[in-house]
Design a protein around this motif. Structure first.
Motif, PDB file in Angstrom:
ATOM      1  N   LYS A 102      16.008   5.096 -14.449  1.00 62.69           N
ATOM      2  CA  LYS A 102      15.978   5.660 -13.089  1.00 62.69           C
ATOM      3  C   LYS A 102      14.913   4.963 -12.240  1.00 62.69           C
ATOM      4  O   LYS A 102      15.122   4.716 -11.053  1.00 62.69           O
ATOM      5  CB  LYS A 102      15.696   7.159 -13.139  1.00 62.69           C
ATOM      6  N   THR A 123      22.405  10.772 -11.682  1.00 71.24           N
ATOM      7  CA  THR A 123      21.513  11.002 -12.807  1.00 71.24           C
ATOM      8  C   THR A 123      22.295  11.216 -14.087  1.00 71.24           C
ATOM      9  O   THR A 123      21.987  10.615 -15.116  1.00 71.24           O
ATOM     10  CB  THR A 123      20.608  12.224 -12.536  1.00 71.24           C
ATOM     11  N   ASP A 124      23.308  12.080 -14.058  1.00 76.42           N
ATOM     12  CA  ASP A 124      24.118  12.321 -15.252  1.00 76.42           C
ATOM     13  C   ASP A 124      24.838  11.056 -15.689  1.00 76.42           C
ATOM     14  O   ASP A 124      25.051  10.847 -16.883  1.00 76.42           O
ATOM     15  CB  ASP A 124      25.127  13.441 -14.998  1.00 76.42           C
ATOM     16  N   ASP A 155      22.363   9.006 -17.679  1.00 73.77           N
ATOM     17  CA  ASP A 155      22.201   9.632 -18.995  1.00 73.77           C
ATOM     18  C   ASP A 155      23.368   9.256 -19.906  1.00 73.77           C
ATOM     19  O   ASP A 155      23.162   8.826 -21.043  1.00 73.77           O
ATOM     20  CB  ASP A 155      22.152  11.153 -18.874  1.00 73.77           C
ATOM     21  N   GLN A 156      24.576   9.419 -19.413  1.00 74.31           N
ATOM     22  CA  GLN A 156      25.769   9.153 -20.223  1.00 74.31           C
ATOM     23  C   GLN A 156      25.875   7.680 -20.612  1.00 74.31           C
ATOM     24  O   GLN A 156      26.247   7.363 -21.737  1.00 74.31           O
ATOM     25  CB  GLN A 156      27.031   9.605 -19.489  1.00 74.31           C
ATOM     26  N   TYR A 177      23.453   7.126 -23.416  1.00 73.95           N
ATOM     27  CA  TYR A 177      23.974   7.704 -24.660  1.00 73.95           C
ATOM     28  C   TYR A 177      25.066   6.805 -25.250  1.00 73.95           C
ATOM     29  O   TYR A 177      25.126   6.612 -26.454  1.00 73.95           O
ATOM     30  CB  TYR A 177      24.523   9.109 -24.431  1.00 73.95           C
ATOM     31  N   ILE A 204      15.947   6.998 -20.292  1.00 72.92           N
ATOM     32  CA  ILE A 204      16.578   7.571 -19.090  1.00 72.92           C
ATOM     33  C   ILE A 204      15.633   7.480 -17.903  1.00 72.92           C
ATOM     34  O   ILE A 204      16.016   7.016 -16.823  1.00 72.92           O
ATOM     35  CB  ILE A 204      17.007   9.028 -19.359  1.00 72.92           C
ATOM     36  N   THR A 211      20.454  13.968 -26.912  1.00 75.86           N
ATOM     37  CA  THR A 211      19.720  14.639 -25.846  1.00 75.86           C
ATOM     38  C   THR A 211      18.504  13.782 -25.506  1.00 75.86           C
ATOM     39  O   THR A 211      18.133  12.895 -26.293  1.00 75.86           O
ATOM     40  CB  THR A 211      19.229  16.035 -26.288  1.00 75.86           C
ATOM     41  N   PRO A 212      17.860  14.051 -24.388  1.00 79.22           N
ATOM     42  CA  PRO A 212      16.654  13.274 -24.045  1.00 79.22           C
ATOM     43  C   PRO A 212      15.530  13.399 -25.074  1.00 79.22           C
ATOM     44  O   PRO A 212      14.688  12.519 -25.180  1.00 79.22           O
ATOM     45  CB  PRO A 212      16.228  13.858 -22.697  1.00 79.22           C
ATOM     46  N   GLY A 233      14.880  10.134 -23.679  1.00 80.20           N
ATOM     47  CA  GLY A 233      14.366  10.524 -22.371  1.00 80.20           C
ATOM     48  C   GLY A 233      13.518   9.432 -21.740  1.00 80.20           C
ATOM     49  O   GLY A 233      13.528   9.243 -20.518  1.00 80.20           O
TER      50      GLY A 233
END
Length: 109
Positions: free
Chosen positions: A102, A2-3, A6-7, A10, A98, A28-29, A95
């Motif tokens: 997923k 998950t991280d 996100d990265q 970004y 993201i 941030t999301p 977000g």
């Protein structure tokens, strides 16, 4: 995992966000692509095209017009008798990218 997603998102967004002389924005999301990052329509379109390709996300019903409605023409703006309604534009956050990455498909209308 998950991280990592996100990265990666970004990093993708930073490629489109330009260069800062002092301090880079903290992503941030909750960051909104339109209001917080001030992306123009074409920048956001290019970002999303690369997002769908790089993360293999199904576009589904994604339309850039949802988040960046067409601007009125100059004639419409200058016409004093033309009653213009300000369009309500939904949030367009990191977000959302993201969560869609997923899921493997665009989750929002």
């Amino acid at each position: 995992m998950t991280d990592e997603i996100d990265q990666r998102i970004y990093e993708l967004v930073r490629r489109y966000d330009g260069v800062y002389l002092f301090k880079q924005k903290t992503l941030t999301p909750q960051i909104d692509i339109d209001t917080d990052l001030n992306f123009e329509r074409e920048e956001a379109r290019a970002l999303m095209d690369e997002f769908f390709s790089e993360f293999e996300v199904d576009r589904g019903g994604f339309m850039i017009d949802t988040y960046y409605p067409e601007e009125p023409s100059l004639a419409q703006i200058l016409n004093p008798f033309n009653k213009r309604e300000v369009p309500v534009v939904p949030d367009f956050t990191l977000g959302m990218l993201i969560e869609s990455a997923k899921a493997g498909r665009w989750l929002y209308e």
